[in-house]
Design an enzyme around this catalytic site. Structure first.
Site, PDB file in Angstrom:
ATOM      1  CE  LYS A   1      -1.971   2.986   1.901  1.00 33.35           C
ATOM      2  NZ  LYS A   1      -1.713   4.392   1.497  1.00 33.35           N
TER       3      LYS A   1
ATOM      4  CD  GLU B   1      12.565   0.476   8.393  1.00 32.03           C
ATOM      5  OE1 GLU B   1      12.317   1.072   7.339  1.00 32.03           O
ATOM      6  OE2 GLU B   1      13.463  -0.366   8.505  1.00 32.03           O
TER       7      GLU B   1
ATOM      8  CB  CYS C   1      12.931   9.127   8.425  1.00 33.78           C
ATOM      9  SG  CYS C   1      14.058   7.912   7.735  1.00 33.78           S
TER      10      CYS C   1
ATOM     11  CD  GLU D   1       9.282  13.097  11.648  1.00 35.73           C
ATOM     12  OE1 GLU D   1       8.108  12.704  11.707  1.00 35.73           O
ATOM     13  OE2 GLU D   1      10.196  12.415  11.161  1.00 35.73           O
TER      14      GLU D   1
HETATM   15  P1  NAD Z   1       2.224   8.423   7.249  1.00 35.99           P
HETATM   16  O1  NAD Z   1       2.343   7.705   8.528  1.00 35.99           O
HETATM   17  O2  NAD Z   1       1.240   9.524   7.158  1.00 35.99           O
HETATM   18  O3  NAD Z   1       1.836   7.421   6.063  1.00 35.99           O
HETATM   19  C1  NAD Z   1       2.606   6.287   5.762  1.00 35.99           C
HETATM   20  C2  NAD Z   1       1.722   5.247   5.123  1.00 35.99           C
HETATM   21  O4  NAD Z   1       0.785   4.773   6.082  1.00 35.99           O
HETATM   22  C3  NAD Z   1       0.895   5.761   3.952  1.00 35.99           C
HETATM   23  O5  NAD Z   1       0.872   4.783   2.956  1.00 35.99           O
HETATM   24  C4  NAD Z   1      -0.473   5.959   4.561  1.00 35.99           C
HETATM   25  O6  NAD Z   1      -1.529   5.910   3.645  1.00 35.99           O
HETATM   26  C5  NAD Z   1      -0.520   4.801   5.526  1.00 35.99           C
HETATM   27  N1  NAD Z   1      -1.470   4.942   6.636  1.00 35.99           N
HETATM   28  C6  NAD Z   1      -1.856   6.077   7.243  1.00 35.99           C
HETATM   29  N2  NAD Z   1      -2.730   5.798   8.244  1.00 35.99           N
HETATM   30  C7  NAD Z   1      -2.887   4.445   8.251  1.00 35.99           C
HETATM   31  C8  NAD Z   1      -3.665   3.544   9.043  1.00 35.99           C
HETATM   32  N3  NAD Z   1      -4.428   3.965  10.044  1.00 35.99           N
HETATM   33  N4  NAD Z   1      -3.575   2.229   8.768  1.00 35.99           N
HETATM   34  C9  NAD Z   1      -2.784   1.766   7.772  1.00 35.99           C
HETATM   35  N5  NAD Z   1      -2.045   2.576   6.983  1.00 35.99           N
HETATM   36  C10 NAD Z   1      -2.082   3.901   7.223  1.00 35.99           C
HETATM   37  O7  NAD Z   1       3.683   8.913   6.887  1.00 35.99           O
HETATM   38  P2  NAD Z   1       4.119   9.839   5.673  1.00 35.99           P
HETATM   39  O8  NAD Z   1       3.591  11.208   5.966  1.00 35.99           O
HETATM   40  O9  NAD Z   1       3.782   9.160   4.406  1.00 35.99           O
HETATM   41  O10 NAD Z   1       5.732   9.832   5.798  1.00 35.99           O
HETATM   42  C11 NAD Z   1       6.437  10.712   6.610  1.00 35.99           C
HETATM   43  C12 NAD Z   1       6.745  10.068   7.940  1.00 35.99           C
HETATM   44  O11 NAD Z   1       7.447   8.859   7.722  1.00 35.99           O
HETATM   45  C13 NAD Z   1       7.676  10.899   8.818  1.00 35.99           C
HETATM   46  O12 NAD Z   1       7.249  10.800  10.148  1.00 35.99           O
HETATM   47  C14 NAD Z   1       9.022  10.221   8.665  1.00 35.99           C
HETATM   48  O13 NAD Z   1       9.922  10.395   9.720  1.00 35.99           O
HETATM   49  C15 NAD Z   1       8.597   8.788   8.553  1.00 35.99           C
HETATM   50  N6  NAD Z   1       9.642   7.993   7.879  1.00 35.99           N
HETATM   51  C16 NAD Z   1      10.374   7.115   8.622  1.00 35.99           C
HETATM   52  C17 NAD Z   1      11.388   6.365   8.019  1.00 35.99           C
HETATM   53  C18 NAD Z   1      12.254   5.394   8.797  1.00 35.99           C
HETATM   54  O14 NAD Z   1      12.965   4.616   8.159  1.00 35.99           O
HETATM   55  N7  NAD Z   1      12.236   5.394  10.115  1.00 35.99           N
HETATM   56  C19 NAD Z   1      11.623   6.518   6.658  1.00 35.99           C
HETATM   57  C20 NAD Z   1      10.855   7.430   5.936  1.00 35.99           C
HETATM   58  C21 NAD Z   1       9.853   8.155   6.557  1.00 35.99           C
HETATM   59  O1  6OD Z   2      18.464   3.832   3.259  1.00 35.74           O
HETATM   60  C1  6OD Z   2      17.529   3.131   3.656  1.00 35.74           C
HETATM   61  O2  6OD Z   2      17.510   1.914   3.525  1.00 35.74           O
HETATM   62  C2  6OD Z   2      16.404   3.766   4.353  1.00 35.74           C
HETATM   63  N1  6OD Z   2      15.483   2.930   4.870  1.00 35.74           N
HETATM   64  C3  6OD Z   2      16.324   5.106   4.403  1.00 35.74           C
HETATM   65  C4  6OD Z   2      15.312   5.827   5.062  1.00 35.74           C
HETATM   66  C5  6OD Z   2      15.174   7.147   4.839  1.00 35.74           C
HETATM   67  C6  6OD Z   2      14.133   7.882   5.455  1.00 35.74           C
HETATM   68  O3  6OD Z   2      13.568   8.831   4.962  1.00 35.74           O
END
Ligand code: NAD
Ligand code: 6OD
Length: 486
Positions: free
Chosen positions: A178, A254, A288, A390
Site C-alpha cells: 500500500k 520504521e 526521516c 518532528e
Molecule cells: P504516514 O504515517 O502519514 O503514512 C505512511 C503510510 O501509512 C501511507 O501509505 C499511509 O496511507 C498509511 N497509513 C496512514 N494511516 C494508516 C492507518 N491507520 N492504517 C494503515 N495505513 C495507514 O507517513 P508519511 O507522511 O507518508 O511519511 C512521513 C513520515 O514517515 C515521517 O514521520 C518520517 O519520519 C517517517 N519515515 C520514517 C522512516 C524510517 O525509516 N524510520 C523513513 C521514511 C519516513
Molecule cells: O536507506 C535506507 O535503507 C532507508 N530505509 C532510508 C530511510 C530514509 C528515510 O527517509
C-alpha cells in the site's frame, strides 16, 4: 490523463466500487491523474492472490531461482531508469539530480543486496548430549513468514518500498503493497517490471488508497496478512501496531525522528557544513534521518551559523528537470501547511529566523506548488515544540553547547531515537559520544552513508525492530528448530 490502477495477481485492475482520487504534482499543483481507491473487496482479492501465490511456482522455487528473478527485476528497473525517474519526480517534485543518484539506483539495488546477503547466511546447528549417549542434532530452518503487508510513505517512495519488498521476496514471501496516496506512480510501474521479469502472478500486489477507513486499514486488519512492515509517522505506527495485535501478527516499524547533529570545535568545518547542509535540506528536508536539531560547540558557533546560512542562500529552487536545481517543493500543499505552521510557531516560541521562514515567490507558473523556504533558526528554548516535534521540512535549529556531557544530554532529550550525526576529528571522542546516543543509527563525519548489510532502524518512538542485511531475517522468516535424535 493517467490512471493508476491496483496491481493484483499480475493484472492491473480498477476499484470494484469505481472510487478514485486525484494525484497532483507538487511543483505546480497540476493534475497528474486519477488513482483507484481500494475498498475491502479489492484488498481482499489482493491478499488472497498473495496467499495463493505462496503455494504456486513461487513457493516451490529454490533460493537461487528467486535470486535470479530478483536480480532481473533490479536490472529491468535500471533499464527503465528514465521512466522511474520521471514518475518519481512528478509525484514528489524532487529534482532529477537527486532522484537520479538516490531514489532510483537504491530502488533497484534493494532487489540485489538482500538476496545476495541471505544466500550466504548460514543457519545454526547444535549437538546435544543425551542420557543414552547417542545425542541429538538441532538444525535451524527458515521458512517464509507468508503474506507481508508493506505500508510505505511518500518521501522516498520507490527506495523505501523496495527496501521492504526486496528482502520480503528474497525470503520467499509474497507481498501486498500500500504505497502512500501521495506517490502512487513508481509502485504501480513496478508491477509491469515484475511481469516482464517473469515473477509469478500474485507474488507482488499493489493496492492504492488512504490510511484509516481505506486501503491501509483494510490491509493491516486483514486476517490473512501474516506480518506487517511499515514506514511512516509514529502515530500511524501506533494504529498499525493495534491492528497487528489482532491475530498476533509480526510487525516491523520504521517511524519518525527528531535527529540531532553534534558539531565539535575540532571538526573539519568544510565537511561539517557540507554534511549538515545535506542532512537538513536534501529532499526538501523530507528524510526521516534528517537533522532538525544542530548543536555546535561554542567557539565555532557563530562561524558555523554563518557558513550554514551561506549554504542555504546558495540552494537553487527549481523544477525537477532543471539540472541546476537542488531543491524542490514539499510533497503536497497539505504538508506545506503543516511545515509552514511550524515556521509560524517558531517565531511565537521566540526563535531568531537566521534565514528563510516563509513561502517563496516562485513566479506565476509555480506559485500554486508546495514551495517553502529552507530555514534556519537560533535562540529557541530546549522545551519549544519546534525542538521536540518532528517537522519533516527543510529547517533546523542551531544551539551552542559547552561540554560533551551537556550535548549528550541535549541530543538524547527526545522521545525519538532514529539517527544522530557527529562531526569531530577526534575519533576517540566521537566513538564515546556515539555509544551514548539513544538512537538506532549514528553517523560520524558522514550522513546517510548506507551499507545495506548493516542493521537499520530506530530506538524509542522511532520504531520497532531492525531491517537490513541478515537482521531482516528475524522479521521476514519464521525460524524453526528441527531436533534430530540420533
Ligand atoms: P504516514 O504515517 O502519514 O503514512 C505512511 C503510510 O501509512 C501511507 O501509505 C499511509 O496511507 C498509511 N497509513 C496512514 N494511516 C494508516 C492507518 N491507520 N492504517 C494503515 N495505513 C495507514 O507517513 P508519511 O507522511 O507518508 O511519511 C512521513 C513520515 O514517515 C515521517 O514521520 C518520517 O519520519 C517517517 N519515515 C520514517 C522512516 C524510517 O525509516 N524510520 C523513513 C521514511 C519516513
Ligand atoms: O536507506 C535506507 O535503507 C532507508 N530505509 C532510508 C530511510 C530514509 C528515510 O527517509
Amino acid at each position: 490523463m493517467k490512471e493508476y490502477k491496483h496491481f493484483i495477481n499480475g493484472d492491473y485492475v480498477g476499484s470494484q466500487s469505481g472510487k478514485t482520487f486525484e494525484n497532483r504534482c507538487p511543483v505546480d499543483n497540476h493534475l497528474l491523474g486519477m488513482v483507484h481507491e481500494a475498498d475491502k473487496q479489492d484488498v481482499d482479492l489482493a491478499v488472497k492472490s498473495a496467499k495463493t501465490a505462496l503455494k504456486g511456482p513461487w513457493g516451490k522455487m529454490s533460493q537461487s531461482q528467486r535470486t535470479e528473478l530478483l536480480n532481473k527485476v533490479a536490472d529491468r528497473i535500471n533499464e527503465r531508469f528514465d521512466e522511474f525517474l520521471e514518475a518519481e519526480c512528478l509525484d514528489t517534485g524532487k529534482p532529477h539530480s537527486i532522484a537520479r543518484h538516490i531514489d532510483i539506483p537504491r530502488g533497484a539495488a534493494n532487489f540485489k543486496a538482500f538476496s545476495e546477503t541471505l544466500a550466504n547466511h548460514p543457519t545454526e546447528s547444535f549437538r546435544l548430549d543425551t542420557p543414552d549417549g547417542n545425542g541429538a542434532v538441532n538444525v535451524g530452518h527458515r521458512t517464509p513468514k507468508g503474506v507481508i503487508a508493506v505500508v510505505s510513505p511518500w518521501n522516498l517512495p520507490l527506495l523505501l518500498m523496495t527496501w521492504k519488498v526486496g528482502p520480503a521476496l528474497a525470503c520467499g514471501n509474497t507481498v501486498v503493497v500500500k504505497p502512500s496516496e501521495e506517490t502512487p506512480a513508481t509502485t504501480t510501474l513496478l508491477g509491469e517490471v515484475m511481469n516482464e521479469c517473469g515473477v509469478p502472478a500474485g507474488v507482488f500486489n499493489v493496492v492504492h488508497g488512504f490510511g484509516a477507513g481505506s486501503a491501509g486499514e483494510f490491509l493491516t486488519t486483514h486476517p490473512l496478512v501474516d506480518a506487517i512492515t511499515f514506514t511512516g509517522e509514529t502515530s500511524t505506527g501506533e494504529a498499525i501496531v493495534k491492528a497487528a495485535a489482532l491475530g498476533l501478527r509480526s510487525i516491523s516499524m520504521e517511524c519518525g525522528g527528531k535527529n540531532p547533529g553534534i558539531v565539535f570545535a575540532d571538526c573539519d568545518m568544510d565537511k561539517a557544513v557540507e554534511g549538515t547542509m545535506r542532512s537538513a535540506f536534501v529532499n526538501c528536508g523530507q528524510v526521516c534521518l534528517g537533522t532538525e536539531r544542530v548543536y555546535v560547540e561554542r567557539p565555532i558557533f557563530d562561524e558555523f551559523v554563518k557558513r550554514l546560512k551561506e549554504g542555504v542562500a546558495k540552494l537553487k529552487l527549481g523544477r525537477p528537470e532543471d539540472e541546476d536545481a537542488n531543491f524542490g517543493p514539499l510533497v503536497s500543499l497539505e504538508h506545506r501547511n503543516k511545515v509552514h505552521s511550524y515556521y509560524r510557531l517558531a517565531i511565537q516560541e521566540g526563535a531568531t529566523v537566521e534565514i528563510g521562514g516563509g513561502i517563496p515567490d516562485m513566479g506565476e507558473a509555480l506559485n500554486d506548488g508546495a514551495w517553502i523556504e529552507p530555514t534556519i533558526w537560533t535562540g529557541l528554548p530546549d522545551d519549544a515544540r519546534v525542538i521536540k516535534e518532528e517537522i519533516f521540512g527543510p529547517c533546523c535549529h542551531i544551539r551552542p553547547f559547552d561540554t560533551e556531557e551537556e550535548v549528550i544530554a541535549l541530543a538524547n532529550d527526545t522521545d525519538y531515537g532514529l539517527a544522530a550525526t557527529i562531526w569531530s576529528e577526534n575519533s576517540a571522542r566521537s566513538i564515546r559520544v556515539a555509544e551514548q546516543m539513544e538512537t538506532g543509527l549514528v553517523w560520524i563525519n558522514s550522513w546517510f552513508l548506507r551499507d545495506l548489510r548493516t542493521a537499520f532502524g530506530g530506538a524509542k518512538q522511532s520504531g520497532i525492530g531492525r531491517e537490513g542485511g541478515v537482521h531482516g531475517l528475524e522479521f521476514y522468516t519464521e525460524l524453526k528448530n528441527i531436533c534430530i535424535k540420533l
